[in-house]
Design an enzyme around this catalytic site. Structure first.
Site, PDB file in Angstrom:
ATOM      1  N   LYS A 199      30.114  30.991  44.842  1.00  0.00           N
ATOM      2  CA  LYS A 199      29.521  32.236  44.334  1.00  0.00           C
ATOM      3  C   LYS A 199      30.160  32.613  43.019  1.00  0.00           C
ATOM      4  CE  LYS A 199      29.279  37.061  45.414  1.00  0.00           C
ATOM      5  NZ  LYS A 199      29.863  38.134  46.137  1.00  0.00           N
ATOM      6  N   LYS A 225      34.900  31.939  45.425  1.00  0.00           N
ATOM      7  CA  LYS A 225      34.267  33.130  44.870  1.00  0.00           C
ATOM      8  C   LYS A 225      34.998  33.495  43.584  1.00  0.00           C
ATOM      9  CE  LYS A 225      33.219  37.959  45.795  1.00  0.00           C
ATOM     10  NZ  LYS A 225      33.110  39.019  46.775  1.00  0.00           N
TER      11      LYS A 225
HETATM   12  C1  PBG Z   1      32.009  42.130  48.253  1.00  0.00           C
HETATM   13  C2  PBG Z   1      30.899  41.390  47.630  1.00  0.00           C
HETATM   14  C3  PBG Z   1      30.461  41.379  46.292  1.00  0.00           C
HETATM   15  C4  PBG Z   1      29.309  40.602  46.260  1.00  0.00           C
HETATM   16  C5  PBG Z   1      29.100  40.128  47.546  1.00  0.00           C
HETATM   17  N1  PBG Z   1      30.094  40.612  48.375  1.00  0.00           N
HETATM   18  C6  PBG Z   1      30.961  42.118  45.120  1.00  0.00           C
HETATM   19  C7  PBG Z   1      32.237  41.792  44.503  1.00  0.00           C
HETATM   20  O1  PBG Z   1      32.999  40.942  44.952  1.00  0.00           O
HETATM   21  O2  PBG Z   1      32.539  42.459  43.527  1.00  0.00           O
HETATM   22  C8  PBG Z   1      28.454  40.341  45.057  1.00  0.00           C
HETATM   23  C9  PBG Z   1      27.037  39.986  45.330  1.00  0.00           C
HETATM   24  C10 PBG Z   1      26.135  40.082  44.167  1.00  0.00           C
HETATM   25  O3  PBG Z   1      26.528  40.315  43.006  1.00  0.00           O
HETATM   26  O4  PBG Z   1      24.923  39.914  44.392  1.00  0.00           O
HETATM   27  N2  PBG Z   1      33.271  41.678  48.013  1.00  0.00           N
END
Ligand code: PBG
Length: 325
Positions: free
Chosen positions: A248, A195
Site C-alpha cells: 500500500k 505500508k
Molecule cells: C489507517 C489507514 C490509512 C489508510 C488505510 N488505513 C491512513 C493512514 O495510514 O494514514 C489509507 C487508505 C487510503 O488512503 O485510501 N492507518
C-alpha cells in the site's frame, strides 16, 4: 521467429482474438470495497475529496453492502469513525463501537459477504496517531495490546478477516496470539505488510478524520525509497502469522507488489488508495482523461504486477462496467 514470418498484429485484429490471448483479467471477485462507518442513523455524509464516497451510518452501510454483494464483489473492508476520540482510542476496541455494530448488522443481513476490518487506532485517537503516544512518540509495545484487543473485538462481532494497518513492530504476532487464545483460529489476518508513508492517503484522512495533530507517520510507516525493506517487512509478517500480505499504496509501488509476489508466493493484496482514486476522478470530471478507461487500466496494472486482490473505491464502478460488457 522474426518479421515478416512473425506478425504480432495478427492476434490483435479483433476483440475475440484479443480475448483469446489476454494474460490478465480483472473480475469483481478480485475486488474489496472500503466503507467508512460513522455514528447516527440514516446518515450519508459525502467525502468532498472523493466523489462517490461517503461516511455512512450503520443502517446505510448495510444497504451499501447489499448493493456490493449484488454486484458480485465478495468483500468489504470497514473503517470506523467514532463519535468521541480520546488519547487511547478506546472506541477502537469497545464491543459497542461503530465498527463492531456494523459487523453484526452486516453479518445478520448478508452472512455470506466477507467482512474485513481495518485494525488501527488512528481513527479513534484524539491525536490521530496509530498508537499510544508517550513523550511525543508512538510507543510500539504499549500499542500492541490495544491492537490485539481491537482485533479480538472485531472477531467477536463476526469479522472474517482482520487487517492491521498501524505498522507497529510485532503486531501480527500479538493479534494472532490473541485470536488463537480466544477460539478464533479461523479468523484470517490480512497484514498491511509494506505500508508506505505516502502523500496518496490525503483524501482518506478527510474521510476518516484522521490527520495527525502533530508530526507525521514517518517513524512507523515505510520510506517510499525502499523495496528490500518491504521484503523484510513481509517476511516478518508471514512468520508472525499473516495469511494475506498487503502492499500500500498500489500505483506508485507496482515494483513492490511484483517482488513480493515473486519472492513469497503468498496471497497478495494491493490497496489502490484514496489519492489514486481522487486523481482519476478529478481528471475525469475535468474531461482530461477518460475516467472509466483509466480506472480499468490501473486495476489491470495492479493485477498484472501480481496482486490477487485489490482494495479499491472503484470496486462498484468496475463491477458495474464488467457486468455490462
Ligand atoms: C489507517 C489507514 C490509512 C489508510 C488505510 N488505513 C491512513 C493512514 O495510514 O494514514 C489509507 C487508505 C487510503 O488512503 O485510501 N492507518
Amino acid at each position: 521467429m522474426d518479421y515478416p514470418k512473425y506478425r504480432p498484429r495478427r492476434l490483435r485484429r479483433n476483440e475475440r482474438l484479443r480475448e483469446l490471448i489476454r494474460e490478465t483479467t480483472v473480475s469483481p471477485k478480485n475486488l474489496i470495497y472500503p466503507l467508512f462507518v460513522g455514528p447516527g442513523k440514516d446518515r450519508v455524509q459525502p467525502v468532498s475529496s472523493m466523489p462517490g464516497v461517503a461516511q455512512l451510518s450503520v443502517d446505510r452501510a448495510v444497504i451499501e453492502c447489499q448493493e456490493v454483494r449484488a454486484l458480485g464483489i465478495p468483500a468489504v473492508i470497514l473503517f470506523g469513525i467514532p463519535e468521541h476520540k480520546d488519547s487511547l482510542g478506546t472506541g477502537a476496541y469497545a464491543d459497542a463501537g461503530v465498527v463492531q455494530q456494523a459487523i453484526r448488522a452486516i453479518k445478520e443481513k448478508l452472512p455470506e459477504l466477507l467482512v474485513i476490518t481495518d485494525v488501527c487506532l488512528c481513527e479513534y485517537t484524539d491525536h490521530s496517531h496509530c498508537g499510544v503516544v508517550e513523550n511525543g512518540d508512538v510507543d510500539n509495545d504499549a500499542t500492541l495490546e490495544l491492537l490485539a484487543k481491537e482485533a479480538l473485538s472485531h472477531a467477536r462481532a463476526g469479522a472474517d478477516i482482520v487487517g492491521p494497518s498501524d505498522m507497529m513492530d510485532g503486531r501480527v504476532g500479538a493479534i494472532r496470539q490473541a485470536l488463537d487464545q480466544n477460539g478464533f483460529e479461523n479468523v484470517a489476518i490480512m497484514a498491511y505488510a509494506a505500508k508506505y508513508a505516502s502523500g496518496f492517503y490525503g483524501p482518506f484522512r478527510e474521510a476518516a478524520e484522521s490527520t495527525p495533530q502533530f508530526g507525521d507517520r514517518r517513524s512507523y510507516q515505510m520510506d517510499p525509497a525502499n523495496t528490500d525493506e518491504a521484503l523484510r517487512e513481509v517476511a516478518l509478517d508471514i512468520r508472525e502469522g499473516a495469511d494475506i500480505v498487503m502492499v500500500k499504496p498500489a500505483l506508485a509501488y507496482l515494483d513492490v507488489i511484483y517482488r513480493v509476489k515473486q519472492k513469497f508466493g503468498y496471497p497478495v493484496a494491493a490497496y489502490n488508495v484514496s489519492g489514486e482514486y481522487s486523481m482519476i476522478k478529478a481528471a475525469g470530471q475535468n474531461g482530461w482523461v477518460d475516467e472509466t478507461r483509466v480506472m480499468m487500466e490501473v486495476l489491470l496494472s495492479i493485477r498484472r504486477a501480481g496482486a490477487d486482490m485489490i482494495l479499491t473505491y472503484f470496486a462498484k464502478d468496475a463491477a458495474r462496467l464488467l457486468a455490462s460488457q
